[in-house]
Design an enzyme around this catalytic site. Structure first.
Site, PDB file in Angstrom:
ATOM      1  CG  ASP A 120       3.437  -0.502   5.268  1.00 55.35           C
ATOM      2  OD1 ASP A 120       4.260  -1.102   4.549  1.00 55.35           O
ATOM      3  OD2 ASP A 120       2.317  -0.638   5.324  1.00 55.35           O
TER       4      ASP A 120
ATOM      5  CG  ASP B  34      14.273  21.223 -33.271  1.00 54.24           C
ATOM      6  OD1 ASP B  34      14.896  20.861 -33.942  1.00 54.24           O
ATOM      7  OD2 ASP B  34      15.079  22.438 -32.525  1.00 54.24           O
TER       8      ASP B  34
ATOM      9  CD  GLU C 124       0.207  -1.124   3.094  1.00 56.51           C
ATOM     10  OE1 GLU C 124       0.808  -1.300   3.984  1.00 56.51           O
ATOM     11  OE2 GLU C 124       0.009  -2.232   2.327  1.00 56.51           O
TER      12      GLU C 124
ATOM     13  CG  ASN D 139       7.168 -12.234   4.672  1.00 55.69           C
ATOM     14  OD1 ASN D 139       8.192 -12.468   5.122  1.00 55.69           O
ATOM     15  ND2 ASN D 139       6.788 -10.914   4.454  1.00 55.69           N
TER      16      ASN D 139
ATOM     17  CG  ASN E 157       1.958  -4.814   6.175  1.00 53.68           C
ATOM     18  OD1 ASN E 157       2.968  -5.156   5.379  1.00 53.68           O
ATOM     19  ND2 ASN E 157       1.036  -4.343   5.764  1.00 53.68           N
TER      20      ASN E 157
ATOM     21  CG  ASP F 186      19.679  21.895 -34.183  1.00 54.85           C
ATOM     22  OD1 ASP F 186      20.481  21.487 -34.965  1.00 54.85           O
ATOM     23  OD2 ASP F 186      19.572  23.159 -34.206  1.00 54.85           O
TER      24      ASP F 186
ATOM     25  CG  ASP G   4      16.383  26.187 -29.725  1.00 52.25           C
ATOM     26  OD1 ASP G   4      16.492  25.727 -30.794  1.00 52.25           O
ATOM     27  OD2 ASP G   4      17.508  26.837 -29.101  1.00 52.25           O
TER      28      ASP G   4
END
Length: 898
Positions: free
Chosen positions: A738, A645, A331, A709, A734, A373, A641
């Site tokens: 986290d 392009d 999560e 696990n 858990n 370029d 630019d």
């Protein structure tokens, strides 16, 4: 059923994992219907006489004054699309909650609540709240940072306004969101159309409307007020619409609609829910997320069946399987991705690199080919007029004066060559020319002709057309040359002479532009492209654009970073090759635009991969090369630019432009450089790789840890007469894990991880899970044996001791894996995590060890562990880290390390 639900959920994951600016250019607007009232309004504006226009919008030819502007803005609002308006905070909060992982946890929490497992439901609710709030905070920070960065590169429009109380007016450069209906603006090649417009004056104005119509060819616009032949406003000659771009020509126009009231604004409101095609980064995140969710959906029922069958208590087995499902749900992934990208964007801004789209950072780090370029990138972008000669190479004032007239009187997009001509002419000559010659007309530049012309007059009897442009394109419309003061035919002898002289100039690194003239009887009416025929070639103007001092070291740094640089230029191959040689870039075989047109896609793709320098290219050539390189599996960046392009910028995986670029180039780009330098670009690439590496750490840790696990749980479920850990323990474990991951976006990255391009590799992730997941299972099983035989926790009456022992080992090993997997080196010795990550993991480990001894232990159904347990704990963790390091060494030698 589950598959259908999660397929729907996952479809929206990429856009929720990454904060993306809702830019209008991202909308799919083709074939979308707008209200009939808007169509009728546009058709009415298209044919309305000019005098009536002034009355309708309460404006005048001199422009609006400040009071009128404020009144119009109060009535019509700012010139912003609805999608660009900030949403209320509660909408952002809902968006941050609405990802598949949180929805899944909510379902699991609801099931826990329905089964009266209130504590589990509370823990799950806390996990969802932490995930949502952290994601909300990071989204808010990234939005604020993105807004600040966008403000640094905002587009502008040239508008006519009354500038003082005396009624004097002038042309001002203002941000486009300040435009109001009734404003008069100027348009030139390269401009984005900033609002819906009615054309007042136009010269060879061609507009690309692909964003609205899907039609790739530009259409011509004019100031005619004839009745339109079609009922579609997009086909009206006199109207231009927000979101389209000027390809060539010039114009003056009145703003007739802004913001949500524009054609584009109406479309944007109706397509905001349409899904755009996900890019490579979003697809990678989506694949990883789907893999983890599918893994959970398969393994949770297996755990349920095994526990229910072996223990006989299906209710307890269901609760345990539910907790396993929660433990397998990553999560925190949305928060980790968002915060890592946002942090990367802020750090890049300090390197003078502005990120328009956050998910472009990953492509930045994955880029292995950079197409760019020549002018301003390899060179200084400070062009100097070096020579002005006749066709024989002798200095000619006549050529200089003709070039000055062309550059001075053109109203289109003045480029660096025009500036160099104007600055290279002495003031006395410039004043004399300006007083003697008056402008009659002009034929604007476009990339099809690669030339532009002005028509001037010294008297009332004759007009002179002065044309300058690329040598070959000028020769195509010349029939004569001025040679030693005489007009002679342009024959093969003259052509060979011209080639010899211009090649000599090119080999000196000079860019050659041809100048031609034509005398015509004075006439009324506009001049057209057809008038550019039977010209007299006068000579050449040659420009020097020396290489930057930083170019050579920057190219070396890019090469060392695994990036191949390719030069795509419209300039001469001789000039480009000379510059490449000066900066240490081996040009090798040069491919020119005319050669490209004869090649199939497969042939060009082959050639593009081994060619460094492409010269004399059109915009379509550049786009085709970029597209084919992508097709061959490369992550391609394009840096440019100019107007020419823009197609390649859009085609590239990552478009890179500069703050001073034309509007269309900046709009097409994903990254804006505040300094046009390859060295700045190289620094940005490194930061992009660092950002990607930190994201990948969490994904690899989560995937391998979950994989291990599940094996441990399956083994324990099959052989133990009781649950190896209570559902409550899994949830707390858990939750603590986290919390330890929150600091990953701030982690350090080893040098070897940023030395080469980094990109998504699902095959590597699967292989990584198989190699590293079972390691934790081995030591989990050793822990089971330890608690069963050494501490005799082998009956239902002693299961609390067993569960407490595995709870501590599981939490500490899962937390330590962060430090093991974050680097290919030896952790804590050769590579240390950042201090925020160190602090978070230490705190979580201390809390995990302390919980069985705390007052909460009885409530959590844990019990104090004997002191003799802790030497075993140290031995198990040391063995776990040692084996992981050995496997890591083998894995990195054989498969590499991302």
């Amino acid at each position: 059923m589950f598959k259908e639900i999660f397929t729907r959920l996952i479809r929206h994951l990429p856009s929720r994992l990454v904060h993306r600016d809702p830019l209008p250019g991202a909308q799919q607007t083709v074939n979308t219907v707008v209200p009939p009232s808007l169509s009728a309004h546009c058709l009415k504006m298209a044919v309305m006489p000019e005098e009536e226009l002034w009355k309708t919008f309460d404006t005048h030819p001199e422009g609006l004054n400040q009071a009128e502007v404020e009144s119009a803005r109060e009535q019509h609002g700012e010139n912003k699309l609805p999608a660009q308006q900030p949403s209320p905070w509660w909408v952002h909060l809902w968006v941050c909650y609405r990802n598949p992982f949180n929805i899944l946890l909510t379902i699991l929490g609801a099931i826990s609540y329905a089964t009266e497992d209130l504590f589990a439901a509370g823990v799950i609710a806390l996990m969802v709240a932490i995930s949502t709030l952290l994601n909300f905070i990071q989204e808010a920070r990234s939005t604020k940072a993105a807004d600040a960065l966008k403000a640094m590169v905002s587009n502008t429009a040239t508008v006519l306004r009354v500038i003082n109380d005396k009624g004097e007016n002038g042309w001002l450069e203002i941000p486009i969101d300040q435009l109001v209906p009734g404003d008069i603006i100027k348009l030139a090649a390269g401009d984005m159309i900033p609002a819906d417009l009615r054309i007042l004056q136009a010269r060879d104005l061609f507009v690309a409307q692909a964003s609205l119509t899907g039609e790739s060819l530009p259409v011509e616009k004019a100031a005619t007020t004839r009745q339109p032949e079609h009922s579609n406003p997009l086909e009206c000659d006199t109207l231009c619409f927000m979101g389209t771009t000027v390809v060539s020509g010039t114009a003056q126009a009145m703003v007739i609609a802004t913001g949500a009231n524009t054609w584009f604004g109406q479309l944007a409101g109706r397509v905001s829910e349409q899904e755009s095609e996900p890019n490579a980064f979003q697809q990678g995140i989506s694949r990883v997320s789907m893999l983890l969710i599918r893994f959970m959906l398969v393994m949770a029922p297996v755990v349920l069946l095994i526990n229910g069958y072996t223990k006989g208590d299906w209710w307890e087995a269901a609760l345990f399987a539910l907790s396993v499902a929660v433990g397998l749900t990553p999560e925190m992934l949305p928060m980790i991705v968002t915060s890592t990208l946002a942090r990367g964007a802020v750090k890049l801004s300090k390197q003078k690199v502005i990120v328009k789209h956050l998910d472009a950072i990953q492509n930045f780090g994955a880029m292995d080919i950079l197409c760019t370029d020549k002018t301003g990138t390899l060179t200084q972008d400070k062009i100097v007029l070096e020579n002005h000669t006749d066709i024989s190479g002798k200095t000619s004032e006549r050529v200089l004066h003709s070039a000055w007239l062309n550059s001075h009187y053109q109203t289109g997009l003045k480029n660096l060559l025009d500036t160099a001509v104007l600055e290279g002419t002495d003031e006395e000559s410039a004043r004399s020319l300006a007083s003697r010659w008056q402008k009659i007309d002009e034929i604007p530049f476009d990339f099809e002709r690669r030339r532009m012309s002005v028509v001037v007059a010294e008297n009332t009897e004759h007009h002179q057309l002065v044309c300058k442009g690329a040598l070959q394109e000028i020769l195509n419309v010349c029939s004569q040359v001025r040679h030693n003061g005489e007009i002679v035919p342009l024959d093969d002898i003259m052509l060979r002479k011209i080639k010899r002289v211009t090649d000599t100039l090119n080999r000196q690194g000079l860019r050659v532009v041809a100048v031609a003239t034509k005398y015509l009887p004075a006439r009324e009416g506009d001049y057209q492209r057809a008038d550019e025929s039977d010209l007299i070639l006068e000579g050449y103007i040659a420009f020097l654009d020396p290489p930057k001092e930083t170019t050579a070291p920057a190219l070396k740094a890019l090469k060392a970073s695994g990036i191949t640089v390719k030069i795509l230029t419209g300039d001469s191959e001789l000039v480009a090759a000379k510059v490449c040689h000066e900066v240490g870039l081996d040009a090798g075989e040069v491919v020119i635009g005319s050669d490209i047109e004869t090649l199939s896609d497969d042939e060009l793709a082959n050639l593009a991969q081994r060619t460094t320098l492409f010269a004399r290219l059109t915009p379509m050539h550049k786009e085709r090369i970029v597209t084919l390189l992508k097709r061959e599996g490369h992550v391609v960046g394009f840096m440019g630019d100019g107007i020419n392009d823009a197609p390649a910028l859009r085609a590239a995986d990552i478009g890179i432009s500069v703050d001073g670029a034309v509007d269309i180039a900046r709009e097409a780009a994903d990254i804006i450089l505040l300094e046009k330098s390859l060295m700045v670009l190289e620094e940005g690439v490194i930061e992009g790789r660092r950002t990607f590496a930190n994201m990948l750490k969490y994904i690899k840790m989560t995937a391998s840890s979950n994989f291990g696990n599940v094996f441990s749980v399956l083994v324990a479920s099959a052989f133990l007469p009781f649950l190896p850990m209570l559902p409550l323990h899994l949830l707390i474990q858990n939750l603590l894990y986290d919390v330890s991951q929150v600091a990953i976006p701030f982690d350090n990255v080893d040098d070897e991880q940023i030395q080469k391009p980094q990109r998504w590799n699902p095959a590597d992730l699967g292989r990584f899970m198989i190699f590293f997941g079972p390691i934790s299972s081995i030591f989990d099983i050793l822990t089971f044996c330890l608690m069963w035989w050494v501490f005799h926790a082998n009956t239902p009456e002693t299961q609390t001791l067993f569960q407490s022992g595995w709870f501590v080992v599981g939490l500490l090993s899962q937390t330590l894996i962060v430090h093991m997997i974050r680097t290919r080196r030896v952790p804590f010795i050769q590579s240390c995590a950042s201090w925020p990550l160190m602090i978070m993991t230490v705190i979580v480990m201390i809390v995990g060890i302390a919980l069985p001894f705390s007052p909460l232990a009885s409530y959590l159904q844990l019990q104090a562990l004997p002191l003799s347990y802790f030497p075993w704990l140290v031995a198990i963790l040391a063995g776990y880290m040692t084996l992981t390091q050995l496997v890591k060494g083998f894995y990195s030698r054989r498969y590499g390390w991302q």
